[in-house]
Design an enzyme around this catalytic site. Structure first.
Site, short mmCIF file in Angstrom:
data_model
loop_
_atom_site.label_atom_id
_atom_site.label_comp_id
_atom_site.label_asym_id
_atom_site.label_seq_id
_atom_site.Cartn_x
_atom_site.Cartn_y
_atom_site.Cartn_z
N ASN A 19 -8.70 -3.02 -4.23
CA ASN A 19 -8.56 -2.85 -2.78
C ASN A 19 -7.29 -2.12 -2.37
O ASN A 19 -7.22 -1.56 -1.28
CB ASN A 19 -8.62 -4.21 -2.06
CG ASN A 19 -7.61 -5.20 -2.61
OD1 ASN A 19 -7.67 -5.57 -3.79
ND2 ASN A 19 -6.68 -5.63 -1.78
N GLY B 61 -5.17 -8.14 0.07
CA GLY B 61 -5.62 -7.53 1.31
C GLY B 61 -4.90 -8.08 2.52
O GLY B 61 -4.88 -7.45 3.58
N HIS C 275 -11.45 -6.44 -4.69
CA HIS C 275 -12.50 -7.03 -3.84
C HIS C 275 -13.85 -6.92 -4.56
O HIS C 275 -14.16 -5.89 -5.17
CB HIS C 275 -12.62 -6.28 -2.52
CG HIS C 275 -11.47 -6.49 -1.57
ND1 HIS C 275 -10.48 -7.43 -1.78
CD2 HIS C 275 -11.17 -5.88 -0.39
CE1 HIS C 275 -9.62 -7.38 -0.76
NE2 HIS C 275 -10.02 -6.45 0.09
N CYS D 136 -10.79 -1.51 3.54
CA CYS D 136 -10.95 -1.52 2.08
C CYS D 136 -12.35 -1.95 1.64
O CYS D 136 -12.97 -1.32 0.77
CB CYS D 136 -9.89 -2.41 1.43
SG CYS D 136 -9.69 -4.00 2.26
N VAL E 46 0.84 -1.21 0.00
CA VAL E 46 0.00 0.00 0.00
C VAL E 46 0.87 1.26 0.00
O VAL E 46 0.58 2.23 -0.70
CB VAL E 46 -0.98 0.00 1.20
CG1 VAL E 46 -1.73 1.32 1.28
CG2 VAL E 46 -1.97 -1.16 1.07
N LYS F 283 -15.66 -5.02 11.48
CA LYS F 283 -15.15 -3.74 10.97
C LYS F 283 -16.16 -3.17 9.97
O LYS F 283 -16.50 -1.98 10.04
CB LYS F 283 -13.81 -3.95 10.24
CG LYS F 283 -12.58 -4.05 11.11
CD LYS F 283 -11.35 -4.20 10.21
CE LYS F 283 -10.24 -4.96 10.89
NZ LYS F 283 -9.19 -5.35 9.93
N ARG G 236 14.13 -2.60 9.50
CA ARG G 236 14.43 -3.71 8.59
C ARG G 236 14.45 -3.26 7.12
O ARG G 236 15.26 -3.72 6.33
CB ARG G 236 13.39 -4.82 8.80
CG ARG G 236 13.79 -6.19 8.25
CD ARG G 236 12.66 -7.19 8.40
NE ARG G 236 11.47 -6.76 7.68
CZ ARG G 236 10.26 -6.71 8.23
NH1 ARG G 236 10.07 -7.04 9.47
NH2 ARG G 236 9.21 -6.33 7.52
#
Length: 348
Positions: A325, A162, A251, A131, A17, A222, A42
């Protein structure tokens, strides 16, 4: 848009993203004076391309946010909890793409086509919804405004992206293993930290996120809670079933709604979708035209089709909603919020 550029930070810039956020900022030609890319220790030191330049990604620290106007976060809830308040303390407005602040009553949860005015209520942090919620409410809001809305029942068909880059790799690897006659060795899906893992290739898994005590998953809750919050409808009846499919990106949702207004037709709903901001109507059964995830990839819009009246419930309608998404469901909605902050002169 302001002629002055802004100092924008992207937290989680090396993730799926985060990379889309950087690309979307570039595509939209967002007014940036300085772009700071941040990640965990990292991933620090890697580079990300922006407008032909290679920008070095730095490790996120509280002092990284000095002088930042807008900070886009997409690095996991724990990172947002740690660093979003630090960014706000230093004068930045945070747009957070994790679940960390979504249900916080002090934090506006925003889809610009639906509730842009809620941005005025921010106290430093603005949450980007889940999303699957974003694409649904973008389509439902014009219906709510014109016909009222009393009930929503959604079944989702969600892409593996996702669940992150590792889930995409798992889908690809498993598909090849099974085609080669080998056994699939699932380690990521449905939930990496859960007890059991199941193959996603050539399968459908009716679990996204962990289960709560009420039998619904976190993802389902959610969708239920966020829909009510975004639409300012605490009493709206919402139910959700969320399913993971072996699709990489995009999606899909089968949505059943009940409106309050009498005498609404499927043609009325189609007309609303044709005019809705950010929505594209793809609905011509005689021509086999309807939304599909493979054709939504890389596009910012929400695609709606298969609109039809329920055969038994006078005020009931069915529709099919599809979106990328990673874009409308995440990166594009976040950048859109940033654009709204500039347009409404909330960030100066």
């Amino acid at each position: 848009m302001s002629s002055r550029g802004f100092h924008v930070a992207v937290v989680g810039a090396t993730g799926a993203v985060g990379q889309q956020m950087v690309q979307t900022l570039e595509k939209r030609d967002f007014p940036i004076q300085k772009l700071t890319l941040l990640s965990s220790a990292r991933s620090a030191g890697t580079t990300v391309k922006y407008k032909g330049q290679e920008i070095i990604v730095q490790e996120a620290k509280p002092e990284s946010f000095e002088g930042v106007d807008i900070a886009l976060f997409s690095a996991g809830g724990s990172v947002s909890k740690e660093f979003a308040p630090e960014a706000v303390k230093r004068g930045a407005i945070v747009v957070d793409n994790t679940s960390a602040y979504r249900m916080d009553p002090e934090v506006p949860l925003v889809v610009p086509e639906v509730n842009e005015k809620d941005l005025h209520l921010h106290k430093g942090i603005i949450a980007n919804p889940n999303c699957s919620t974003i694409q649904m409410v973008a389509a439902l809001e014009p219906i709510r405004q014109n016909c009222g809305l009393s009930k929503v029942v959604v079944s989702t068909y969600q892409a593996v992206s996702g669940a992150g880059a590792a889930a995409i790799d798992e889908l690809r690897t498993q598909s090849q293993e099974l085609l080669d006659g080998k056994e699939a060795n699932p380690a990521i899906l449905p939930v990496k930290s859960d007890k059991k893992h199941y193959q996603i290739a050539f399968n459908a898994i009716p679990q996204i996120d962990k289960f709560e005590e009420n039998g619904y998953t976190y993802e389902e809750m959610k969708m239920i809670n966020e829909t009510k919050k975004i639409m300012h409808m605490p009493d709206l009846k919402v139910a959700a079933t969320c399913v993971r499919l072996p699709v990489e990106t995009g999606h899909s949702e089968s949505v059943y709604i009940e409106v309050e207004k009498e005498g609404v037709s499927a043609a009325d709903i189609k007309a609303l979708m044709a005019e809705a901001p950010g929505v594209v109507l793809q609905d011509s059964p005689e021509e086999q035209v309807y939304p599909m995830p493979a054709y939504a990839v890389g596009k910012n819009d929400v695609f709606v089709g298969r609109i039809r009246k329920d055969l038994d419930e006078e005020k009931g309608f069915h529709m099919w909603i599809v979106s990328d998404n990673l874009l409308k469901g995440a990166a594009w909605n976040s950048v859109q919020i940033a654009e709204s902050l500039v347009k409404l002169e909330i960030v100066k």
